[in-house]
Design a protein around this motif. Structure first.
Motif, short mmCIF file in Angstrom:
data_model
loop_
_atom_site.label_atom_id
_atom_site.label_comp_id
_atom_site.label_asym_id
_atom_site.label_seq_id
_atom_site.Cartn_x
_atom_site.Cartn_y
_atom_site.Cartn_z
N ALA A 10 -83.31 66.96 -96.05
CA ALA A 10 -84.52 66.38 -96.64
C ALA A 10 -85.01 65.15 -95.88
N THR A 11 -84.12 64.43 -95.25
CA THR A 11 -84.52 63.21 -94.53
C THR A 11 -84.74 63.42 -93.04
N ASP A 12 -84.44 64.58 -92.52
CA ASP A 12 -84.62 64.85 -91.09
C ASP A 12 -86.11 64.96 -90.77
N PRO A 13 -86.60 64.12 -89.86
CA PRO A 13 -88.02 64.14 -89.52
C PRO A 13 -88.49 65.49 -88.96
N ALA A 14 -87.59 66.28 -88.42
CA ALA A 14 -87.97 67.57 -87.84
C ALA A 14 -88.55 68.51 -88.89
N TYR A 15 -88.16 68.33 -90.16
CA TYR A 15 -88.62 69.23 -91.22
C TYR A 15 -89.83 68.69 -91.97
N GLY A 16 -90.10 67.41 -91.88
CA GLY A 16 -91.29 66.84 -92.49
C GLY A 16 -91.22 66.59 -93.99
N TRP A 17 -90.06 66.73 -94.59
CA TRP A 17 -89.96 66.54 -96.04
C TRP A 17 -90.12 65.09 -96.46
N ALA A 18 -89.66 64.14 -95.67
CA ALA A 18 -89.80 62.73 -96.03
C ALA A 18 -91.27 62.37 -96.14
N ALA A 19 -92.06 62.80 -95.17
CA ALA A 19 -93.50 62.51 -95.19
C ALA A 19 -94.18 63.22 -96.36
N GLU A 20 -93.79 64.45 -96.62
CA GLU A 20 -94.38 65.22 -97.74
C GLU A 20 -94.05 64.57 -99.09
N GLY A 59 -95.04 59.23 -103.58
CA GLY A 59 -95.10 57.80 -103.29
C GLY A 59 -93.77 57.20 -102.87
N THR A 60 -92.78 58.05 -102.63
CA THR A 60 -91.47 57.59 -102.16
C THR A 60 -90.86 58.68 -101.29
N HIS A 61 -89.78 58.38 -100.64
CA HIS A 61 -89.16 59.34 -99.73
C HIS A 61 -87.69 59.51 -100.07
N PRO A 62 -87.10 60.65 -99.69
CA PRO A 62 -85.67 60.87 -99.95
C PRO A 62 -84.82 60.01 -99.01
N ILE A 63 -83.61 59.72 -99.47
CA ILE A 63 -82.65 58.97 -98.65
C ILE A 63 -81.30 59.65 -98.72
N GLN A 64 -80.45 59.32 -97.75
CA GLN A 64 -79.07 59.82 -97.76
C GLN A 64 -78.28 58.97 -98.77
#
Length: 78
Positions: free
Chosen positions: A19-29, A35-40
Motif C-alpha cells: 500500500a505504501t510502495d509508490p510504484a502502485y500509487g495507493w498512497a497518492a490515491e 486526505g491521508t496516506h497509509p504507513i508501515q
C-alpha cells in the motif's frame, strides 16, 4: 503460537509495504480520497522475533554427540 503471530505480522507488513510502495500509487490515491496516506506499522521494535532455529514442538529431536557415541558403542542383542 509465536510462529502464527509472526505469520499474521508478516501479512500486515507485506500489505502495508504494498500500500505504501509508490510504484502502485495507493498512497497518492488514499491521500486524494481520504486526505491521508497509509504507513508501515510493523517494525523490528514492535513485532515478535524469531527466537529459535526450529519452533516445531516435535517429540523427536536430534541425538547429541554423547548420545550418538553411546549408541554406536553399545552392542545390540537379539
Amino acid at each position: 503460537m509465536r510462529s502464527t503471530l509472526r505469520g499474521y505480522q508478516e501479512a500486515v507488513r507485506l500489505f502495508c509495504g504494498y500500500a505504501t510502495d509508490p510504484a502502485y500509487g495507493w498512497a497518492a490515491e488514499c491521500e486524494r480520497r481520504f486526505g491521508t496516506h497509509p504507513i508501515q506499522v510493523c517494525h523490528e521494535w514492535n513485532t515478535a522475533v524469531h527466537m529459535q532455529e526450529c519452533e516445531v514442538e516435535s517429540p523427536k529431536r536430534a541425538f547429541t554427540r554423547d548420545e550418538l557415541q553411546a549408541f554406536s558403542t553399545t552392542p545390540t542383542t537379539r
